[in-house]
Design a protein around this motif. Sequence first.
Motif, PDB file in Angstrom:
ATOM      1  N   THR A  64       0.805  -1.218   0.000  1.00 17.37           N
ATOM      2  CA  THR A  64       0.000   0.000   0.000  1.00 17.37           C
ATOM      3  C   THR A  64       0.843   1.275   0.000  1.00 17.37           C
ATOM      4  O   THR A  64       0.286   2.368  -0.059  1.00 17.37           O
ATOM      5  N   ARG A  65       2.193   1.144   0.047  1.00 18.63           N
ATOM      6  CA  ARG A  65       3.037   2.332   0.189  1.00 18.63           C
ATOM      7  C   ARG A  65       3.987   2.524  -0.989  1.00 18.63           C
ATOM      8  O   ARG A  65       4.953   3.270  -0.901  1.00 18.63           O
ATOM      9  N   LEU A  66       3.701   1.859  -2.098  1.00 19.23           N
ATOM     10  CA  LEU A  66       4.620   1.966  -3.236  1.00 19.23           C
ATOM     11  C   LEU A  66       4.617   3.346  -3.865  1.00 19.23           C
ATOM     12  O   LEU A  66       5.584   3.742  -4.519  1.00 19.23           O
ATOM     13  N   ARG A  67       3.522   4.100  -3.671  1.00 25.45           N
ATOM     14  CA  ARG A  67       3.502   5.455  -4.234  1.00 25.45           C
ATOM     15  C   ARG A  67       4.563   6.350  -3.591  1.00 25.45           C
ATOM     16  O   ARG A  67       5.021   7.317  -4.211  1.00 25.45           O
ATOM     17  N   GLU A  68       4.965   6.032  -2.348  1.00 24.81           N
ATOM     18  CA  GLU A  68       6.037   6.792  -1.699  1.00 24.81           C
ATOM     19  C   GLU A  68       7.347   6.640  -2.446  1.00 24.81           C
ATOM     20  O   GLU A  68       8.235   7.491  -2.328  1.00 24.81           O
ATOM     21  N   PHE A  69       7.468   5.552  -3.205  1.00 23.49           N
ATOM     22  CA  PHE A  69       8.698   5.283  -3.939  1.00 23.49           C
ATOM     23  C   PHE A  69       8.507   5.474  -5.447  1.00 23.49           C
ATOM     24  O   PHE A  69       9.282   4.954  -6.245  1.00 23.49           O
ATOM     25  N   GLU A  70       7.417   6.209  -5.809  1.00 26.84           N
ATOM     26  CA  GLU A  70       7.122   6.552  -7.196  1.00 26.84           C
ATOM     27  C   GLU A  70       6.952   5.316  -8.080  1.00 26.84           C
ATOM     28  O   GLU A  70       7.402   5.266  -9.219  1.00 26.84           O
ATOM     29  N   ILE A  71       6.303   4.309  -7.512  1.00 31.07           N
ATOM     30  CA  ILE A  71       5.929   3.113  -8.275  1.00 31.07           C
ATOM     31  C   ILE A  71       4.411   3.092  -8.319  1.00 31.07           C
ATOM     32  O   ILE A  71       3.746   3.062  -7.280  1.00 31.07           O
ATOM     33  N   TRP A  72       3.863   3.120  -9.519  1.00 30.86           N
ATOM     34  CA  TRP A  72       2.411   3.310  -9.681  1.00 30.86           C
ATOM     35  C   TRP A  72       1.686   2.031 -10.086  1.00 30.86           C
ATOM     36  O   TRP A  72       0.480   1.921  -9.881  1.00 30.86           O
ATOM     37  N   GLN A  73       2.385   1.063 -10.674  1.00 26.69           N
ATOM     38  CA  GLN A  73       1.750  -0.186 -11.107  1.00 26.69           C
ATOM     39  C   GLN A  73       2.691  -1.357 -10.848  1.00 26.69           C
ATOM     40  O   GLN A  73       3.913  -1.210 -10.934  1.00 26.69           O
ATOM     41  N   VAL A  74       2.095  -2.507 -10.531  1.00 28.13           N
ATOM     42  CA  VAL A  74       2.859  -3.728 -10.277  1.00 28.13           C
ATOM     43  C   VAL A  74       2.154  -4.884 -10.972  1.00 28.13           C
ATOM     44  O   VAL A  74       0.925  -4.948 -10.995  1.00 28.13           O
ATOM     45  N   VAL A  75       2.939  -5.792 -11.522  1.00 34.15           N
ATOM     46  CA  VAL A  75       2.401  -6.956 -12.244  1.00 34.15           C
ATOM     47  C   VAL A  75       2.255  -8.131 -11.280  1.00 34.15           C
ATOM     48  O   VAL A  75       3.124  -8.371 -10.432  1.00 34.15           O
ATOM     49  N   ILE A  76       1.132  -8.846 -11.393  1.00 30.92           N
ATOM     50  CA  ILE A  76       0.915 -10.058 -10.598  1.00 30.92           C
ATOM     51  C   ILE A  76       1.656 -11.217 -11.277  1.00 30.92           C
ATOM     52  O   ILE A  76       1.378 -11.549 -12.430  1.00 30.92           O
ATOM     53  N   GLN A  77       2.609 -11.826 -10.558  1.00 28.72           N
ATOM     54  CA  GLN A  77       3.352 -12.960 -11.119  1.00 28.72           C
ATOM     55  C   GLN A  77       2.530 -14.244 -11.036  1.00 28.72           C
ATOM     56  O   GLN A  77       2.363 -14.955 -12.023  1.00 28.72           O
ATOM     57  N   ASN A  78       2.046 -14.548  -9.840  1.00 26.93           N
ATOM     58  CA  ASN A  78       1.266 -15.770  -9.624  1.00 26.93           C
ATOM     59  C   ASN A  78       0.132 -15.467  -8.650  1.00 26.93           C
ATOM     60  O   ASN A  78       0.269 -14.595  -7.784  1.00 26.93           O
ATOM     61  N   ILE A  79      -0.964 -16.203  -8.798  1.00 26.01           N
ATOM     62  CA  ILE A  79      -2.106 -16.050  -7.902  1.00 26.01           C
ATOM     63  C   ILE A  79      -2.860 -17.372  -7.848  1.00 26.01           C
ATOM     64  O   ILE A  79      -2.869 -18.133  -8.834  1.00 26.01           O
ATOM     65  N   VAL A  80      -3.464 -17.668  -6.703  1.00 25.47           N
ATOM     66  CA  VAL A  80      -4.216 -18.916  -6.566  1.00 25.47           C
ATOM     67  C   VAL A  80      -5.435 -18.879  -7.479  1.00 25.47           C
ATOM     68  O   VAL A  80      -5.892 -17.810  -7.892  1.00 25.47           O
ATOM     69  N   ASP A  81      -5.957 -20.030  -7.786  1.00 26.83           N
ATOM     70  CA  ASP A  81      -7.141 -20.113  -8.633  1.00 26.83           C
ATOM     71  C   ASP A  81      -8.335 -19.470  -7.935  1.00 26.83           C
ATOM     72  O   ASP A  81      -8.489 -19.563  -6.704  1.00 26.83           O
ATOM     73  N   GLU A  82      -9.165 -18.808  -8.726  1.00 26.10           N
ATOM     74  CA  GLU A  82     -10.365 -18.197  -8.169  1.00 26.10           C
ATOM     75  C   GLU A  82     -11.285 -19.279  -7.613  1.00 26.10           C
ATOM     76  O   GLU A  82     -11.487 -20.330  -8.238  1.00 26.10           O
ATOM     77  N   GLY A  83     -11.847 -19.013  -6.451  1.00 24.12           N
ATOM     78  CA  GLY A  83     -12.702 -19.990  -5.797  1.00 24.12           C
ATOM     79  C   GLY A  83     -11.977 -20.852  -4.787  1.00 24.12           C
ATOM     80  O   GLY A  83     -12.609 -21.668  -4.100  1.00 24.12           O
ATOM     81  N   THR A  84     -10.639 -20.691  -4.669  1.00 27.82           N
ATOM     82  CA  THR A  84      -9.871 -21.463  -3.698  1.00 27.82           C
ATOM     83  C   THR A  84     -10.227 -21.026  -2.278  1.00 27.82           C
ATOM     84  O   THR A  84     -10.285 -19.838  -1.981  1.00 27.82           O
ATOM     85  N   VAL A  85     -10.475 -21.984  -1.411  1.00 22.75           N
ATOM     86  CA  VAL A  85     -10.756 -21.696  -0.005  1.00 22.75           C
ATOM     87  C   VAL A  85      -9.442 -21.672   0.755  1.00 22.75           C
ATOM     88  O   VAL A  85      -8.675 -22.646   0.731  1.00 22.75           O
ATOM     89  N   VAL A  86      -9.144 -20.564   1.405  1.00 23.26           N
ATOM     90  CA  VAL A  86      -7.862 -20.394   2.095  1.00 23.26           C
ATOM     91  C   VAL A  86      -8.095 -20.141   3.574  1.00 23.26           C
ATOM     92  O   VAL A  86      -9.180 -19.731   3.989  1.00 23.26           O
ATOM     93  N   LYS A  87      -7.045 -20.381   4.353  1.00 24.81           N
ATOM     94  CA  LYS A  87      -7.042 -20.064   5.778  1.00 24.81           C
ATOM     95  C   LYS A  87      -6.272 -18.771   5.996  1.00 24.81           C
ATOM     96  O   LYS A  87      -5.538 -18.310   5.120  1.00 24.81           O
ATOM     97  N   LYS A  88      -6.425 -18.199   7.156  1.00 25.44           N
ATOM     98  CA  LYS A  88      -5.689 -16.981   7.488  1.00 25.44           C
ATOM     99  C   LYS A  88      -4.194 -17.244   7.442  1.00 25.44           C
ATOM    100  O   LYS A  88      -3.697 -18.200   8.044  1.00 25.44           O
ATOM    101  N   GLY A  89      -3.472 -16.406   6.691  1.00 23.85           N
ATOM    102  CA  GLY A  89      -2.024 -16.551   6.559  1.00 23.85           C
ATOM    103  C   GLY A  89      -1.586 -17.379   5.360  1.00 23.85           C
ATOM    104  O   GLY A  89      -0.384 -17.431   5.063  1.00 23.85           O
ATOM    105  N   ASP A  90      -2.529 -18.027   4.657  1.00 26.29           N
ATOM    106  CA  ASP A  90      -2.156 -18.819   3.474  1.00 26.29           C
ATOM    107  C   ASP A  90      -1.712 -17.897   2.340  1.00 26.29           C
ATOM    108  O   ASP A  90      -2.190 -16.773   2.199  1.00 26.29           O
ATOM    109  N   TRP A  91      -0.804 -18.423   1.509  1.00 24.51           N
ATOM    110  CA  TRP A  91      -0.318 -17.668   0.348  1.00 24.51           C
ATOM    111  C   TRP A  91      -1.452 -17.487  -0.663  1.00 24.51           C
ATOM    112  O   TRP A  91      -2.205 -18.411  -0.952  1.00 24.51           O
ATOM    113  N   VAL A  92      -1.552 -16.258  -1.171  1.00 24.73           N
ATOM    114  CA  VAL A  92      -2.586 -15.946  -2.165  1.00 24.73           C
ATOM    115  C   VAL A  92      -1.961 -15.547  -3.499  1.00 24.73           C
ATOM    116  O   VAL A  92      -2.370 -16.027  -4.545  1.00 24.73           O
TER     117      VAL A  92
END
Length: 444
Positions: A64-92
């Motif tokens: 949430t603080r990348l604008r402080e470093f003049e970075i406006w956009q970031v690319v998503i490398q990997n993400i879990v499949d939509e609909g995946t049920v996760v627990k608190k702290g699981d990688w997303v």
Amino acid sequence: MKKKSLIGAGVLVTLLLVFFLVRQKASSGTNEIVMPVKRGNFKVEIETTGELEAKNSVKILGPTRLREFEIWQVVIQNIVDEGTVVKKGDWVASLDPSTFQTKYSAKQIELEKENAKFIQTQLDTTLVLREARDQLVNLKYAVEEKRIVLEQSKYEPPATIKQAQIDVEKANREYEQARENYKIKQRQNSEKMREQSAVFRKVQDEFNNMTTVMAAFTINAPEPGMVIYTKGWDGKPIKAGSQINMWDPTVATLPDLTKMMSKTYVNEVDVRKVQAGQKVQLGLDAYPDKKLTGVVARVANVGEQRPNSDSKVFEVAVEIDGTDATLRPSMTTSNKIIAKSVDDALYVPLESLHNHADSVTYVYKRNGMKASKQEVVLGDANNNDIIVVTGLAENDEVYLSVPPGMEDATISLLKEMDGKRKKKTDEAQPAPAQNTPTASLSNN
């Protein structure tokens, strides 16, 4: 006579058969369709297509603080499949840190440089103060030596004694000056250390913050739930390879599936009919047999232009009644908003209406074997029918198309509308010119 009667009856029957055959042929050729005027409960309904979403949800955020470093956009490398049920702290998801990594490495080098400057300043200060203290000690010894010389010269001539006294005073003065200079050097070197320490702490805090941000490029679930992709500016779900902007770094959401809503859009013509609190009937494309009910929760005050649409639309949120475990975000819904319900109303199909050049609305009414043009006064309408306030009665029949030869027929006007038409005509006509003195002079 009996034979003539039978012949006459046969001719009459033949003529009647020919008449009905011709009439039936004419009717089939013109495709005349007649519909009765109905009476009953009339609903003004607005039909739209919507999409399910949770009323409440937890956002899964990237850094949430990348604008402080003049970075406006970031690319998503990997993400879990939509609909995946996760627990608190699981990688997303994981974000591409390459752009930030360059700034992070540069800040690390800067921190090392400032640390070296801090140590160097500390050593220089220590050395300078040590030399100043040694000088003070030496000057103190010099004062003692001058005093001894003065004591030993008490039997010397007065000039020698006077010289010894002057030497003692000079030594004392040099010592006092050195003491004052030492205090100034202490303060001076203390400020140098304070300045260098502040610069070093600033760079160190920036580096620590960047370390925290770097860890945020690996995104974990803040709460347990089902991962639902968020949508980008183009309305398409964000996925691996998509970019997220730092004004809204939401990667996905964890919806509360116990309370669902249907987000739909109403065109600018119908939005005036929609109000919060109106009942809604919903269907699901995924479960055609399932029928749901809901209520309009809110209507947007400002319209927007949707992709692949030329008209402005207004967002309408429909809150679904009850809880259903089969409902999932992004399911397509058919929404039927009941804007108004009128009991005991007369209504006809919209296709039966016609308009005259002078704004008179009429229908082609069936009168036995004939047709007539009948003026009507209309009320609310829905997608198929419209209420007739005056001009028709229950079980009257109207044509959906123009009967043959009736295009130029005279319209049967309503008497109660004559007064309104006359008033409207009088208002439209200009007032007659009055004889003013100016007009009289110009005529003469």
